[in-house]
Design a protein around this motif. Structure first.
Motif, PDB file in Angstrom:
ATOM      1  N   ALA A  50       0.833  -1.207   0.000  1.00 25.10           N
ATOM      2  CA  ALA A  50       0.000   0.000   0.000  1.00 25.10           C
ATOM      3  C   ALA A  50       0.863   1.251   0.000  1.00 25.10           C
ATOM      4  N   GLY A  51       1.960   1.240   0.753  1.00 24.82           N
ATOM      5  CA  GLY A  51       2.870   2.382   0.774  1.00 24.82           C
ATOM      6  C   GLY A  51       3.533   2.599  -0.572  1.00 24.82           C
ATOM      7  N   LEU A  52       3.906   1.507  -1.233  1.00 26.33           N
ATOM      8  CA  LEU A  52       4.502   1.607  -2.562  1.00 26.33           C
ATOM      9  C   LEU A  52       3.509   2.211  -3.547  1.00 26.33           C
ATOM     10  N   VAL A  53       2.273   1.735  -3.516  1.00 26.67           N
ATOM     11  CA  VAL A  53       1.258   2.270  -4.426  1.00 26.67           C
ATOM     12  C   VAL A  53       1.034   3.760  -4.142  1.00 26.67           C
ATOM     13  N   ASN A  54       0.969   4.135  -2.881  1.00 28.72           N
ATOM     14  CA  ASN A  54       0.807   5.557  -2.543  1.00 28.72           C
ATOM     15  C   ASN A  54       1.969   6.388  -3.088  1.00 28.72           C
ATOM     16  N   ASP A  55       3.200   5.884  -2.957  1.00 27.04           N
ATOM     17  CA  ASP A  55       4.365   6.601  -3.480  1.00 27.04           C
ATOM     18  C   ASP A  55       4.345   6.665  -5.007  1.00 27.04           C
ATOM     19  N   LEU A  56       3.894   5.590  -5.654  1.00 30.01           N
ATOM     20  CA  LEU A  56       3.782   5.598  -7.115  1.00 30.01           C
ATOM     21  C   LEU A  56       2.747   6.619  -7.587  1.00 30.01           C
ATOM     22  N   LEU A  65       7.213  10.149 -12.044  1.00 26.75           N
ATOM     23  CA  LEU A  65       7.207   8.690 -12.128  1.00 26.75           C
ATOM     24  C   LEU A  65       8.453   8.137 -12.822  1.00 26.75           C
ATOM     25  N   PRO A  66       8.888   8.708 -13.969  1.00 28.71           N
ATOM     26  CA  PRO A  66      10.114   8.175 -14.582  1.00 28.71           C
ATOM     27  C   PRO A  66      11.329   8.255 -13.642  1.00 28.71           C
ATOM     28  N   LYS A  67      11.427   9.320 -12.875  1.00 32.09           N
ATOM     29  CA  LYS A  67      12.523   9.466 -11.917  1.00 32.09           C
ATOM     30  C   LYS A  67      12.411   8.425 -10.799  1.00 32.09           C
ATOM     31  N   PHE A  68      11.183   8.188 -10.313  1.00 32.53           N
ATOM     32  CA  PHE A  68      10.941   7.192  -9.274  1.00 32.53           C
ATOM     33  C   PHE A  68      11.350   5.803  -9.764  1.00 32.53           C
ATOM     34  N   LEU A  69      10.963   5.463 -10.997  1.00 36.54           N
ATOM     35  CA  LEU A  69      11.299   4.155 -11.562  1.00 36.54           C
ATOM     36  C   LEU A  69      12.800   4.024 -11.799  1.00 36.54           C
ATOM     37  N   ILE A  86      -4.665  -5.563   0.949  1.00 32.89           N
ATOM     38  CA  ILE A  86      -5.536  -4.397   0.749  1.00 32.89           C
ATOM     39  C   ILE A  86      -5.711  -4.217  -0.755  1.00 32.89           C
ATOM     40  N   PRO A  87      -6.951  -4.111  -1.229  1.00 32.32           N
ATOM     41  CA  PRO A  87      -7.145  -3.934  -2.675  1.00 32.32           C
ATOM     42  C   PRO A  87      -6.661  -2.548  -3.131  1.00 32.32           C
ATOM     43  N   PHE A  88      -6.144  -2.494  -4.352  1.00 30.02           N
ATOM     44  CA  PHE A  88      -5.680  -1.238  -4.925  1.00 30.02           C
ATOM     45  C   PHE A  88      -6.778  -0.619  -5.781  1.00 30.02           C
ATOM     46  N   SER A  89      -6.706   0.683  -5.965  1.00 29.87           N
ATOM     47  CA  SER A  89      -7.557   1.355  -6.937  1.00 29.87           C
ATOM     48  C   SER A  89      -7.081   0.919  -8.327  1.00 29.87           C
ATOM     49  N   PRO A  90      -7.905   1.118  -9.358  1.00 28.50           N
ATOM     50  CA  PRO A  90      -7.455   0.742 -10.705  1.00 28.50           C
ATOM     51  C   PRO A  90      -6.135   1.418 -11.101  1.00 28.50           C
ATOM     52  N   ILE A  91      -5.983   2.699 -10.788  1.00 26.94           N
ATOM     53  CA  ILE A  91      -4.728   3.383 -11.135  1.00 26.94           C
ATOM     54  C   ILE A  91      -3.574   2.827 -10.307  1.00 26.94           C
ATOM     55  N   GLY A  92      -3.832   2.503  -9.049  1.00 27.53           N
ATOM     56  CA  GLY A  92      -2.807   1.908  -8.205  1.00 27.53           C
ATOM     57  C   GLY A  92      -2.346   0.569  -8.752  1.00 27.53           C
TER      58      GLY A  92
END
Length: 119
Positions: A50-56, A65-69, A86-92
């Motif tokens: 969940a923390g990774l998805v929030n950071d993404l 995002l390119p810098k993060f990747l 925990i389920p992710f949102s579609p964008i997550g």
């Protein structure tokens, strides 16, 4: 396990998936492998899914995002804990897929999938 602790998954940039109900020791095993990698001088990152998805999502919203990747590709091992908890949102979910696709065959990944059903 000994071969994994010696770094074979890192040298091959292999994914490892640990699946099971809560309380089986998946996080304990992954933490031990991550610690062994650190002791071998590898750059390791441990994330709660969940923390990774929030950071993404935050990186995408800030057009970073390119810098993060690119920063993620500088690691040797990523541990992603609590996938499936925990389920992710579609964008997550899309961003998580993009993240894993970026790391595939470049960075070793240990994914811990928590499953609340009987196997």
């Amino acid at each position: 396990m000994l071969e994994l602790a010696r770094g074979s998954l890192i040298h091959k940039a292999e994914p490892i998936i640990l699946v099971g109900n809560p309380g089986l020791g998946k996080t304990h095993v992954a933490t031990g492998l991550a610690l062994a990698a650190c002791r071998q001088g590898h750059k390791v990152r441990f994330y709660n899914a969940a923390g990774l998805v929030n950071d993404l999502i935050a990186a995408q919203d800030e057009h970073l995002l390119p810098k993060f990747l690119a920063k993620a590709l500088k690691h040797h091992l990523f541990v992603i804990d609590e996938l499936g908890f925990i389920p992710f949102s579609p964008i997550g979910a899309q961003l998580m897929f993009q993240f894993c696709s970026t790391l595939y065959e470049r960075v070793a990944v240990i994914a811990l999938v928590t499953w609340n059903m009987k196997l």
